[in-house]
Design a protein around this motif. Structure first.
Motif, PDB file in Angstrom:
ATOM      1  N   SER A 194      33.584  60.179  33.218  1.00 24.18           N
ATOM      2  CA  SER A 194      34.599  61.136  32.749  1.00 24.18           C
ATOM      3  C   SER A 194      35.512  61.526  33.900  1.00 24.18           C
ATOM      4  CB  SER A 194      33.933  62.401  32.219  1.00 24.18           C
ATOM      5  OG  SER A 194      33.037  62.080  31.201  1.00 24.18           O
ATOM      6  N   TYR A 195      36.672  62.065  33.522  1.00 25.38           N
ATOM      7  CA  TYR A 195      37.557  62.642  34.530  1.00 25.38           C
ATOM      8  C   TYR A 195      37.407  64.156  34.497  1.00 25.38           C
ATOM      9  CZ  TYR A 195      39.679  58.327  36.004  1.00 25.38           C
ATOM     10  OH  TYR A 195      39.866  57.106  36.574  1.00 25.38           O
ATOM     11  N   PRO A 196      37.667  64.808  35.636  1.00 24.93           N
ATOM     12  CA  PRO A 196      37.445  66.255  35.718  1.00 24.93           C
ATOM     13  C   PRO A 196      38.124  67.048  34.595  1.00 24.93           C
ATOM     14  CG  PRO A 196      37.809  65.393  37.898  1.00 24.93           C
ATOM     15  CD  PRO A 196      38.005  64.238  36.957  1.00 24.93           C
ATOM     16  N   ASN A 197      39.312  66.613  34.154  1.00 28.12           N
ATOM     17  CA  ASN A 197      40.013  67.415  33.131  1.00 28.12           C
ATOM     18  C   ASN A 197      39.314  67.375  31.772  1.00 28.12           C
ATOM     19  OD1 ASN A 197      40.656  64.798  32.505  1.00 28.12           O
ATOM     20  ND2 ASN A 197      42.851  65.152  32.260  1.00 28.12           N
ATOM     21  N   LYS A 198      38.289  66.510  31.644  1.00 30.11           N
ATOM     22  CA  LYS A 198      37.547  66.457  30.383  1.00 30.11           C
ATOM     23  C   LYS A 198      36.263  67.287  30.436  1.00 30.11           C
ATOM     24  CE  LYS A 198      40.037  63.332  28.072  1.00 30.11           C
ATOM     25  NZ  LYS A 198      41.329  63.961  28.421  1.00 30.11           N
ATOM     26  N   LEU A 199      36.051  67.973  31.569  1.00 32.51           N
ATOM     27  CA  LEU A 199      34.808  68.723  31.724  1.00 32.51           C
ATOM     28  C   LEU A 199      35.037  70.227  31.552  1.00 32.51           C
ATOM     29  CD1 LEU A 199      33.383  67.035  34.972  1.00 32.51           C
ATOM     30  CD2 LEU A 199      32.953  66.384  32.608  1.00 32.51           C
ATOM     31  N   SER A 200      33.979  70.936  31.138  1.00 33.40           N
ATOM     32  CA  SER A 200      34.055  72.401  31.097  1.00 33.40           C
ATOM     33  C   SER A 200      33.901  72.927  32.521  1.00 33.40           C
ATOM     34  CB  SER A 200      32.933  72.941  30.226  1.00 33.40           C
ATOM     35  OG  SER A 200      31.692  72.780  30.892  1.00 33.40           O
ATOM     36  N   GLY A 201      34.193  74.211  32.705  1.00 35.77           N
ATOM     37  CA  GLY A 201      34.090  74.813  34.036  1.00 35.77           C
ATOM     38  C   GLY A 201      32.696  74.660  34.640  1.00 35.77           C
ATOM     39  N   GLY A 202      31.687  74.896  33.814  1.00 35.67           N
ATOM     40  CA  GLY A 202      30.314  74.801  34.304  1.00 35.67           C
ATOM     41  C   GLY A 202      29.971  73.381  34.714  1.00 35.67           C
ATOM     42  N   GLN A 203      30.462  72.423  33.916  1.00 34.82           N
ATOM     43  CA  GLN A 203      30.220  71.017  34.252  1.00 34.82           C
ATOM     44  C   GLN A 203      30.934  70.635  35.546  1.00 34.82           C
ATOM     45  OE1 GLN A 203      31.618  69.408  30.551  1.00 34.82           O
ATOM     46  NE2 GLN A 203      29.542  69.150  29.729  1.00 34.82           N
ATOM     47  N   LYS A 204      32.186  71.114  35.689  1.00 30.22           N
ATOM     48  CA  LYS A 204      32.935  70.830  36.921  1.00 30.22           C
ATOM     49  C   LYS A 204      32.173  71.325  38.136  1.00 30.22           C
ATOM     50  CE  LYS A 204      37.553  71.143  34.989  1.00 30.22           C
ATOM     51  NZ  LYS A 204      38.752  71.951  34.858  1.00 30.22           N
ATOM     52  N   GLN A 205      31.655  72.557  38.019  1.00 32.49           N
ATOM     53  CA  GLN A 205      30.984  73.131  39.187  1.00 32.49           C
ATOM     54  C   GLN A 205      29.709  72.360  39.505  1.00 32.49           C
ATOM     55  OE1 GLN A 205      31.786  74.278  41.770  1.00 32.49           O
ATOM     56  NE2 GLN A 205      31.990  76.500  41.633  1.00 32.49           N
ATOM     57  N   ARG A 206      29.039  71.858  38.470  1.00 25.63           N
ATOM     58  CA  ARG A 206      27.817  71.090  38.724  1.00 25.63           C
ATOM     59  C   ARG A 206      28.166  69.754  39.380  1.00 25.63           C
ATOM     60  NH1 ARG A 206      24.579  70.662  33.499  1.00 25.63           N
ATOM     61  NH2 ARG A 206      26.425  71.390  32.372  1.00 25.63           N
ATOM     62  N   VAL A 207      29.296  69.146  38.972  1.00 28.15           N
ATOM     63  CA  VAL A 207      29.747  67.919  39.643  1.00 28.15           C
ATOM     64  C   VAL A 207      30.079  68.229  41.108  1.00 28.15           C
ATOM     65  CG1 VAL A 207      31.560  66.162  39.775  1.00 28.15           C
ATOM     66  CG2 VAL A 207      30.618  66.826  37.551  1.00 28.15           C
ATOM     67  N   ALA A 208      30.723  69.364  41.331  1.00 27.59           N
ATOM     68  CA  ALA A 208      31.089  69.745  42.706  1.00 27.59           C
ATOM     69  C   ALA A 208      29.832  69.914  43.563  1.00 27.59           C
ATOM     70  CB  ALA A 208      31.911  71.031  42.703  1.00 27.59           C
ATOM     71  N   PHE A 212      36.126  74.990  42.170  1.00 27.21           N
ATOM     72  CA  PHE A 212      35.569  73.624  42.081  1.00 27.21           C
ATOM     73  C   PHE A 212      36.245  72.628  43.014  1.00 27.21           C
ATOM     74  CE2 PHE A 212      36.481  75.180  37.608  1.00 27.21           C
ATOM     75  CZ  PHE A 212      35.433  76.091  37.592  1.00 27.21           C
ATOM     76  N   ASN A 213      37.595  72.569  42.952  1.00 25.52           N
ATOM     77  CA  ASN A 213      38.357  71.632  43.778  1.00 25.52           C
ATOM     78  C   ASN A 213      37.883  70.191  43.633  1.00 25.52           C
ATOM     79  OD1 ASN A 213      39.518  73.978  44.584  1.00 25.52           O
ATOM     80  ND2 ASN A 213      38.785  73.919  46.695  1.00 25.52           N
TER      81      ASN A 213
END
Lengths: 241, 245
Positions: B137-151, B91-92
């Motif tokens: 939200s901040y990234p640390n509050k997201l699930s992996g799938g959510q992080k990747q969708r933000v990315a 994700f980064n």
């Protein structure tokens, strides 16, 4: 008020009261010296860090050698070199243009330079640690989005690195409060030096040393407290990816 | 019209040669899935496309511009990278920035977009990836799938001509893979040129217009999915498929 320890030795802090202004003067000098030193050390340390990250091999090698040399030799030796050896080959640090009998001496300006340079090597190490701790993926993401390397540093890497660096810089400041006591050996009127003055004036050894120990302890404790507060403030909403 | 061209690209890491004289062309509108065993050079090939890795020899072109982080002027390289979106395995996301700021940062800095415009666009993109409730939200509050969708939204915010996905679901828990794949499929179906490195064979078969099979740094197969999966040519690819499917 006194305690009889041995038949011949009396500990008596009441004779210290009239020396309080002297101790306070020393506190002022120690704080100013540490602050100026850490400021110079931070700016210089940042500069060294940039040199060290240079892609030009000789430049980064020079920066590495600087850090190795400064960290590998005693501060006292460095102070003496600046004060007594370098003037022999024409390198003299001029006194600051102030009329104060403490701050306006060659010893003070030289101590600031010697301590500042010493501190810069440690700061450079702290900065390196902070920058290295940022995952390479952060830079890759930033650059893949089209950010320049400067924008990547300014908006992505440094804001994250600061949170790692600040505690280290705080420790460096605390360390400097204590280490600066070394300047008393060249006659600078800092906290450590006041104990010599009081000793000479009262023929007491025990009491002034206890007092300056407490002074150093109070100074470092206050700083530690402030550092904790700052860290807590910075850590509110962060950690992990 | 080709968007990306890879000509005779070789790349080594130390003694290990990861890519061996690769030639490849990506045309506008194509959805290319790069598959192959671990260590075959898939990710390295993908990372050469936007010069996160610089080839030892050979050339990568984006349209008619040579892409090379070592020889190109930084400003020119950045202009090319703006047009090539990339999504990473891990994700980064920028952890010190909110979801909104993650998405608006690059458009504001690299494209000079006005903050308000960048935010409106970010909110639209978050809608598209189904995360409009996570704006602040901040990234640390997201699930992996959510992080990747933000990315993915972050990469789309630059208006890329082509999207590169580097194993976008490999770091995800199984139950989160689908939500990310659905977003990628949606993009691919919308006609956005896509290059995808993946281990999801079923997904590759479903959305790709072309499959490239890479093994030990060489392209062994380059064919439409029906042909690749039903009429596999190379022995290597047959063995690989028998193991993963």
């Amino acid at each position: 008020m006194f305690i009889q320890v041995w038949a011949s030795m009396v500990i008596d802090f009441s004779r210290m009261t009239r020396w309080i202004p002297t101790f306070l003067e020393g506190v002022g000098v120690t704080i100013v010296l540490s602050l100026v030193t850490v400021t110079i050390g931070s700016i210089l340390g940042l500069f060294i860090t940039l040199l060290r990250r240079s892609h030009l091999l000789p430049v980064s090698a020079l920066a590495k050698f600087y850090i190795l040399f400064i960290r590998g030799t005693p501060l006292l030796v460095q102070l003496y070199v600046w004060l007594y050896a370098l003037p022999l080959i024409g390198i003299v640090i001029p006194p600051l243009p102030v009329s104060s009998p403490v701050f306006g001496t060659r010893e003070f300006s030289t101590a600031v330079i010697a301590l500042g340079i010493n501190s810069s090597a440690y700061v450079a190490e702290i900065l390196r640690g902070g920058l290295d701790a940022i995952d390479k993926g952060q830079t890759e993401a930033a650059r893949s989005l089209g950010l320049s390397s400067r924008q990547n540093m300014q908006y992505v890497v440094i804001p994250q690195a600061i949170r790692i660096i600040l505690p280290g810089l705080g420790n460096e400041f605390i360390q400097m409060i204590k280490e600066s006591s070394i300047v008393s050996t060249v006659g600078i009127f800092d906290v450590m030096y006041t104990s010599n003055i009081v000793k000479a004036g009262t023929y007491l050894v025990f009491e002034p040393l206890v007092i300056i120990s407490l002074i150093y302890l109070i100074l470092t404790s206050v700083l530690t407290f402030l550092q904790r507060q700052l860290e807590r403030k910075l850590n509110v909403d962060l950690k992990s990816n | 019209m080709s968007i990306l061209r890879v000509i005779n690209v070789s790349k080594s890491f130390g003694k290990l040669q990861v890519l061996k004289e690769i030639n490849m062309e990506i045309k506008a509108g194509e959805v290319v899935a790069i598959i192959g065993p671990s260590g075959s050079g898939k990710s390295t090939l993908l990372r050469c496309l936007n010069s996160l890795e610089v080839p030892d020899s050979g050339t990568v072109y984006f349209h008619d511009t040579e892409v090379n982080a070592k020889t190109q002027k930084e400003a020119d390289l950045n202009t090319v990278r703006e047009k090539i979106g990339m999504v990473f395995q891990h994700f980064n996301l920028f952890p010190h920035l909110s979801v909104l700021e993650n998405i608006t940062l690059a458009p504001r800095l690299a494209l000079g977009m006005a903050p308000k415009e960048a935010e409106e666009q970010a909110i639209k993109l978050l809608n598209r990836v189904g995360l409009s409730d996570k704006v602040n939200s901040y990234p640390n509050k997201l699930s992996g799938g959510q992080k990747q969708r933000v990315a993915i939204a972050r990469a789309l915010a630059m208006g890329p001509e082509v999207m590169l996905f580097d194993e976008p679901t490999s770091a995800l828990d199984p139950e989160m893979i689908k939500e990310v794949l659905m977003v990628i499929a949606d993009l691919a179906h919308s006609g956005l040129t896509t290059v995808l490195v993946t281990h999801e064979m079923g997904f590759a078969r479903e959305i790709a217009s072309r499959i490239i099979f890479l093994d030990e740094g060489r392209i062994l197969e380059d064919a439409p999915p029906q042909e690749f999966f039903n009429n596999t040519q190379s022995e290597r690819a047959k063995i690989f498929l028998s193991k993963v499917m």
